[in-house]
Design an enzyme around this catalytic site. Structure first.
Site, mmCIF file in Angstrom:
data_model
loop_
_atom_site.group_PDB
_atom_site.id
_atom_site.type_symbol
_atom_site.label_atom_id
_atom_site.label_comp_id
_atom_site.label_asym_id
_atom_site.label_seq_id
_atom_site.Cartn_x
_atom_site.Cartn_y
_atom_site.Cartn_z
ATOM 1 N N THR A 71 0.845 -1.200 0.000
ATOM 2 C CA THR A 71 0.000 0.000 0.000
ATOM 3 C C THR A 71 0.879 1.248 0.000
ATOM 4 O O THR A 71 0.663 2.182 -0.784
ATOM 5 C CB THR A 71 -0.939 -0.010 1.228
ATOM 6 O OG1 THR A 71 -1.747 -1.183 1.153
ATOM 7 C CG2 THR A 71 -1.819 1.225 1.272
ATOM 8 N N ASN A 143 -5.971 -10.872 -6.747
ATOM 9 C CA ASN A 143 -5.998 -11.502 -5.412
ATOM 10 C C ASN A 143 -7.258 -12.303 -5.123
ATOM 11 O O ASN A 143 -7.234 -13.238 -4.337
ATOM 12 C CB ASN A 143 -5.830 -10.434 -4.326
ATOM 13 C CG ASN A 143 -6.670 -9.208 -4.566
ATOM 14 O OD1 ASN A 143 -6.462 -8.499 -5.555
ATOM 15 N ND2 ASN A 143 -7.621 -8.953 -3.709
ATOM 16 N N GLN A 169 0.463 -10.521 -5.550
ATOM 17 C CA GLN A 169 0.025 -11.924 -5.552
ATOM 18 C C GLN A 169 0.816 -12.766 -6.543
ATOM 19 O O GLN A 169 0.690 -13.998 -6.544
ATOM 20 C CB GLN A 169 -1.481 -12.023 -5.865
ATOM 21 C CG GLN A 169 -2.373 -11.309 -4.863
ATOM 22 C CD GLN A 169 -2.440 -12.011 -3.497
ATOM 23 O OE1 GLN A 169 -1.965 -13.149 -3.341
ATOM 24 N NE2 GLN A 169 -3.009 -11.344 -2.507
ATOM 25 N N SER A 189 4.896 -7.366 -1.468
ATOM 26 C CA SER A 189 4.637 -7.362 -0.034
ATOM 27 C C SER A 189 5.158 -8.664 0.579
ATOM 28 O O SER A 189 4.950 -9.743 0.020
ATOM 29 C CB SER A 189 3.118 -7.253 0.139
ATOM 30 O OG SER A 189 2.790 -7.075 1.473
ATOM 31 N N ALA A 190 5.827 -8.560 1.751
ATOM 32 C CA ALA A 190 6.493 -9.743 2.319
ATOM 33 C C ALA A 190 5.535 -10.789 2.880
ATOM 34 O O ALA A 190 5.791 -11.988 2.795
ATOM 35 C CB ALA A 190 7.451 -9.302 3.430
ATOM 36 N N HIS A 191 4.404 -10.332 3.453
ATOM 37 C CA HIS A 191 3.557 -11.319 4.137
ATOM 38 C C HIS A 191 2.767 -12.210 3.183
ATOM 39 O O HIS A 191 2.132 -13.163 3.605
ATOM 40 C CB HIS A 191 2.640 -10.650 5.179
ATOM 41 C CG HIS A 191 1.581 -9.768 4.629
ATOM 42 N ND1 HIS A 191 1.799 -8.454 4.307
ATOM 43 C CD2 HIS A 191 0.287 -9.996 4.351
ATOM 44 C CE1 HIS A 191 0.682 -7.922 3.862
ATOM 45 N NE2 HIS A 191 -0.255 -8.843 3.876
ATOM 46 N N THR A 227 14.298 5.394 10.083
ATOM 47 C CA THR A 227 15.117 4.203 10.285
ATOM 48 C C THR A 227 14.412 2.988 9.686
ATOM 49 O O THR A 227 13.218 2.784 9.899
ATOM 50 C CB THR A 227 15.374 3.995 11.794
ATOM 51 O OG1 THR A 227 15.986 5.185 12.291
ATOM 52 C CG2 THR A 227 16.277 2.809 12.045
ATOM 53 N N CYS A 314 -15.561 -4.811 4.657
ATOM 54 C CA CYS A 314 -16.183 -3.896 5.611
ATOM 55 C C CYS A 314 -15.925 -2.476 5.143
ATOM 56 O O CYS A 314 -14.797 -2.119 4.835
ATOM 57 C CB CYS A 314 -15.574 -4.074 6.994
ATOM 58 S SG CYS A 314 -16.198 -5.541 7.787
#
Ligand code: PLP
Length: 372
Positions: A71, A143, A169, A189-191, A227, A314
């Site tokens: 994002t 996704n 994705q 994105s890492a997750h 940082t 939502c």
């Protein structure tokens, strides 16, 4: 134990990555901007991950900026490539990150819808761009429905307009090379690949001016002050090491998905599968069941120990049907029935069998209670 079938939301971290992260939390205390040994150690680790990610994407290390996720990478690149009021051509299947950034820039957006299977036609992008178009946006893999979009053909059809591609994705699921695709920028994105949550990156082709959205120190070559998230980035790097194994598992996941589709169609009335099953991620399945609210079924499945996701989001206190399913031409009610099952390396035959044997009973209960 719950059966986790929501890998597109977040892929579980492997024991190997988790153990390395634990060690890193103890070891990586230096600030990468410090010149002493601990600082240099943290800096070396970050630069190693930058090289690894650049190689994975097909770009150069100096083209990578680490961020808090896709994002932020999206906001960063759109703020750089789109001036307020500019015209942008964008697929109708993008993540809210894109819509949010475009709205903030007050961009004039032309959305490109696909056909009923969500297949995008490069000619539609070509027809939509004009001399005022600043950017074209199309994701690599969707996704929710899993469609793999023809990015290279779209790039060719809109030349010389630059193309930004959300590769969130796609990373670890399909092979791609940013240079070969001819795109200008990509977000990851890492997750989504079993790395820590809250880390991502922007790849931006060298020579393109980047306008920072976070101001302060000179970190990330002045592109993103503050940082660095050293342990997060290091964990991203550990997850990247396992990408080849992730991709190699996709054939097995496709087998599981086929079993799932066949089982759904055989045991339940009124099942509709969404998307392009030919050019699609091996792990992703979107479907709906006539007359069954996605949200109710999602809750019933959760209670029964199965974690999947619905086609609703939502929004301002209510449940909005997914824009992706609406873009396929589904009605609001049909879109509210949408469900997504996304598989991963940890998904077993047994998970799919259990899911298929639990689902009919839950659906019968929901159908019966909605008639009562
Ligand atoms: N793009 C796609 C396709 C996604 O699936 C997601 C997250 O679900 C994002 C972007 C946003 O990524 P992040 O959570 O890293 O900000």
């Amino acid at each position: 134990m719950a059966v986790y079938l929501d890998h597109n939301a977040s892929a579980p971290m492997s024991r190997e990555v988790a153990e390395e992260l634990r060690a890193l939390l103890l070891e990586m205390h230096g600030n990468p901007s410090s010149v002493h040994q601990s600082g240099r150690k943290a800096r070396a680790r970050i630069e190693g991950v930058r090289r690894r990610l650049a190689k994975e994407l097909g770009g150069q290390p100096n083209e990578i900026t680490f961020t808090s996720g896709a994002t932020e990478a999206t906001t960063l690149v759109l703020s750089s490539l789109v001036e307020p009021g500019d015209h942008v051509v964008c697929s109708a299947f993008e993540n809210p990150a894109i819509h949010g950034a475009l709205a903030a820039l007050n961009a004039r957006v032309t959305y490109i819808r696909g056909d009923a299977m969500g297949r995008l036609n490069p000619a539609d992008f070509q027809a939509a761009v004009d001399e005022t178009t600043a950017l074209v946006i199309v994701m690599m893999a969707q996704n929710e429905i899993g469609n793999i979009f023809p990015v290279k053909d779209i790039v060719t059809s809109v030349k010389p307009v630059p193309v930004f591609c959300d590769a969130v994705q796609a990373l670890g699921r399909i092979e791609f090379d940013v240079e070969e695709l001819g795109i200008k920028a990509a977000s990851v994105s890492a997750h989504k690949i079993g790395g820590p949550t809250g880390v991502g990156a922007l790849w931006l082709k060298a020579g393109t001016e980047l306008k920072p959205t976070i101001h302060g120190g000179p970190q990330e070559r002045g592109r993103r002050a503050g940082t660095e998230n050293v342990v997060g980035i290091a964990g991203f790097g550990t997850a990247l090491k396992h990408l080849a194994a992730r991709r190699a598992d996709s054939k097995r996941q496709l087998g599981l998905k086929k079993t799932l589709i066949a089982g759904l169609l055989k045991t339940i009335d009124g099942v509709h599968v969404h998307g392009d099953l030919e050019k699609c991620l091996a792990n992703t399945l979107s479907f709906r069941i006539e007359g069954v609210s996605g949200e109710l079924l999602l809750q019933a499945l959760d209670l029964a120990g199965f974690q999947i996701s619905s086609g609703s989001a939502c929004s301002s206190g209510g449940l909005e049907p997914s824009e992706t399913l609406l873009a396929l031409g589904l009605t609001q009610e049909q879109a509210r029935s949408g469900l997504r099952v996304s598989l991963g390396m940890e998904t077993t035959n047994n998970d799919i069998d259990e899911f298929l044997s639990t689902l009919p009973g839950l659906i019968a209960r929901i159908r019966a209670s909605s008639k009562a």
